[in-house]
Design a protein around this motif. Structure first.
Motif, short mmCIF file in Angstrom:
data_model
loop_
_atom_site.label_atom_id
_atom_site.label_comp_id
_atom_site.label_asym_id
_atom_site.label_seq_id
_atom_site.Cartn_x
_atom_site.Cartn_y
_atom_site.Cartn_z
N VAL A 62 0.64 -1.37 0.20
CA VAL A 62 0.11 -0.24 0.06
C VAL A 62 0.72 0.74 0.26
CG1 VAL A 62 -1.45 1.22 1.41
CG2 VAL A 62 -1.81 -1.64 1.04
N ALA A 63 2.11 1.47 1.22
CA ALA A 63 2.81 2.65 0.64
C ALA A 63 3.65 3.37 -0.42
CB ALA A 63 3.78 2.49 1.93
N THR A 64 4.29 2.09 -1.64
CA THR A 64 4.31 2.39 -2.24
C THR A 64 3.47 2.28 -4.07
OG1 THR A 64 5.17 0.04 -3.22
CG2 THR A 64 6.60 1.72 -1.79
N GLY A 65 2.86 1.32 -3.57
CA GLY A 65 1.41 1.14 -4.87
C GLY A 65 2.10 -0.35 -5.52
N SER A 66 3.53 -0.77 -5.28
CA SER A 66 3.36 -1.97 -5.66
C SER A 66 2.68 -2.66 -6.14
CB SER A 66 4.30 -2.28 -5.53
OG SER A 66 5.67 -1.05 -5.94
N GLN A 67 2.33 -3.41 -6.42
CA GLN A 67 1.35 -5.42 -7.18
C GLN A 67 2.18 -5.68 -7.43
OE1 GLN A 67 -2.20 -4.21 -8.54
NE2 GLN A 67 -2.62 -1.89 -7.32
N ALA A 68 1.94 -7.48 -7.01
CA ALA A 68 2.19 -8.54 -8.13
C ALA A 68 1.21 -9.76 -8.00
CB ALA A 68 3.43 -9.42 -7.70
N ARG A 69 0.62 -9.98 -9.22
CA ARG A 69 -0.43 -10.95 -9.43
C ARG A 69 0.13 -12.67 -9.84
NH1 ARG A 69 -3.73 -11.60 -13.51
NH2 ARG A 69 -3.86 -8.92 -14.16
N THR A 70 0.16 -13.45 -9.45
CA THR A 70 -0.30 -14.63 -11.33
C THR A 70 -1.29 -14.51 -11.26
OG1 THR A 70 -0.52 -16.50 -8.59
CG2 THR A 70 1.38 -15.57 -9.00
N GLU A 71 -1.35 -15.79 -12.00
CA GLU A 71 -2.22 -15.57 -13.24
C GLU A 71 -1.88 -17.68 -13.69
OE1 GLU A 71 -5.22 -14.50 -16.44
OE2 GLU A 71 -2.98 -13.31 -16.95
N SER A 72 -2.58 -18.88 -13.38
CA SER A 72 -2.83 -19.59 -13.35
C SER A 72 -3.01 -20.26 -14.62
CB SER A 72 -3.41 -20.71 -12.04
OG SER A 72 -4.29 -20.04 -12.36
N THR A 73 -2.41 -20.51 -15.57
CA THR A 73 -3.45 -21.27 -16.94
C THR A 73 -3.39 -22.51 -17.18
OG1 THR A 73 -1.80 -20.98 -18.24
CG2 THR A 73 -3.10 -18.61 -18.45
N ARG A 74 -3.75 -23.06 -18.56
CA ARG A 74 -3.38 -24.11 -17.89
C ARG A 74 -2.01 -25.24 -18.03
NH1 ARG A 74 -6.09 -26.32 -23.75
NH2 ARG A 74 -5.75 -28.42 -23.05
N ASP A 75 -0.97 -24.53 -18.09
CA ASP A 75 -0.28 -25.31 -18.20
C ASP A 75 0.70 -25.19 -17.28
OD1 ASP A 75 -1.11 -27.98 -19.24
OD2 ASP A 75 -0.33 -26.70 -21.53
N CYS A 76 0.56 -23.14 -16.89
CA CYS A 76 1.88 -22.20 -16.80
C CYS A 76 1.07 -21.17 -15.63
CB CYS A 76 2.55 -21.84 -18.12
SG CYS A 76 1.88 -20.73 -18.55
N TRP A 77 2.44 -20.76 -15.13
CA TRP A 77 1.71 -19.25 -14.13
C TRP A 77 2.08 -18.86 -15.02
CZ3 TRP A 77 -1.30 -20.14 -9.27
CH2 TRP A 77 -1.27 -20.87 -9.05
N SER A 78 1.50 -17.32 -14.77
CA SER A 78 2.59 -16.22 -15.31
C SER A 78 2.01 -15.44 -14.24
CB SER A 78 1.32 -15.45 -16.24
OG SER A 78 1.62 -15.76 -17.44
N VAL A 79 3.24 -14.07 -14.10
CA VAL A 79 3.09 -13.33 -12.57
C VAL A 79 2.99 -11.46 -14.01
CG1 VAL A 79 4.54 -11.99 -10.90
CG2 VAL A 79 4.21 -14.66 -11.61
N HIS A 80 2.58 -11.15 -13.02
CA HIS A 80 2.26 -9.63 -13.49
C HIS A 80 2.60 -9.19 -12.48
CE1 HIS A 80 -0.28 -11.56 -16.88
NE2 HIS A 80 -0.75 -12.14 -15.43
N GLU A 81 3.41 -7.89 -12.74
CA GLU A 81 3.66 -6.64 -11.47
C GLU A 81 3.82 -5.47 -11.60
OE1 GLU A 81 7.62 -8.67 -8.73
OE2 GLU A 81 8.03 -8.39 -10.47
N ASN A 82 3.42 -4.35 -10.87
CA ASN A 82 3.78 -3.14 -11.27
C ASN A 82 3.78 -2.29 -10.03
OD1 ASN A 82 1.07 -2.38 -10.05
ND2 ASN A 82 -0.07 -3.15 -11.55
N GLY A 83 4.45 -1.55 -10.48
CA GLY A 83 5.22 0.11 -9.76
C GLY A 83 6.69 -0.15 -8.91
N PRO A 84 6.65 0.71 -8.63
CA PRO A 84 8.40 1.08 -7.79
C PRO A 84 8.93 -0.83 -7.54
CG PRO A 84 7.16 1.83 -6.48
CD PRO A 84 6.32 1.89 -7.65
N LEU A 85 8.65 -1.49 -6.88
CA LEU A 85 8.89 -2.49 -5.97
C LEU A 85 8.76 -3.47 -7.42
CD1 LEU A 85 7.97 -2.62 -2.61
CD2 LEU A 85 10.31 -1.79 -3.42
N ARG A 86 9.68 -4.55 -7.08
CA ARG A 86 9.42 -6.30 -7.85
C ARG A 86 8.90 -6.99 -6.74
NH1 ARG A 86 8.34 -5.74 -12.93
NH2 ARG A 86 9.49 -7.82 -13.25
N LEU A 87 7.73 -7.73 -6.22
CA LEU A 87 7.68 -8.13 -4.83
C LEU A 87 7.70 -8.92 -5.36
CD1 LEU A 87 4.40 -5.78 -4.23
CD2 LEU A 87 6.12 -6.04 -3.37
N TRP A 88 7.30 -9.69 -6.65
CA TRP A 88 7.19 -11.30 -7.15
C TRP A 88 8.69 -11.72 -6.89
CZ3 TRP A 88 4.03 -14.99 -6.09
CH2 TRP A 88 3.96 -16.18 -6.42
#
Length: 103
Positions: free
Chosen positions: A31-57
């Motif tokens: 919350v302090a920096t607005g950084s976010q990371a989100r995993t997304e599962s698909t059939r055969d793999c995982w993707s990670v989406h990150e935004n903001g100044p910190l690379r949280l994942w």
């Protein structure tokens, strides 16, 4: 969300971050920096989406690799050293893999 040693390590990697589960996916928010990371599962793999100044994942992944390299020990293997100026959680002994915490 079930908490086990892997979840503890993830929180150690990014202490101020809030973690949520959304189905099988994980959402991290600083919350302090607005950084976010989100995993997304698909059939055969995982993707990670990150935004903001910190690379949280990236922080979490690095910590989990360190924990796994130590044999993925249970929570009883963790210890903590606290001084007037530092706090560190470590595995095995104070010289082992560790994570500094905010004071």
């Amino acid at each position: 969300m079930t908490t086990g040693p892997g979840h503890v390590v993830a929180q150690l990697a990014a202490p101020p971050v809030e973690f949520w589960m959304s189905g099988a996916d994980v959402v991290l928010v600083d919350v302090a920096t607005g950084s976010q990371a989100r995993t997304e599962s698909t059939r055969d793999c995982w993707s990670v989406h990150e935004n903001g100044p910190l690379r949280l994942w990236d922080q979490v992944e690095t910590a989990l690799v360190k924990w796994q390299a130590a044999g993925a020990p249970e929570q009883s293997a963790f210890g903590m050293t606290v001084t007037e100026t530092t706090q560190t959680v470590w595995l095995g002994d104070p010289g082992g893999p560790g994570w500094p915490l905010p004071v």
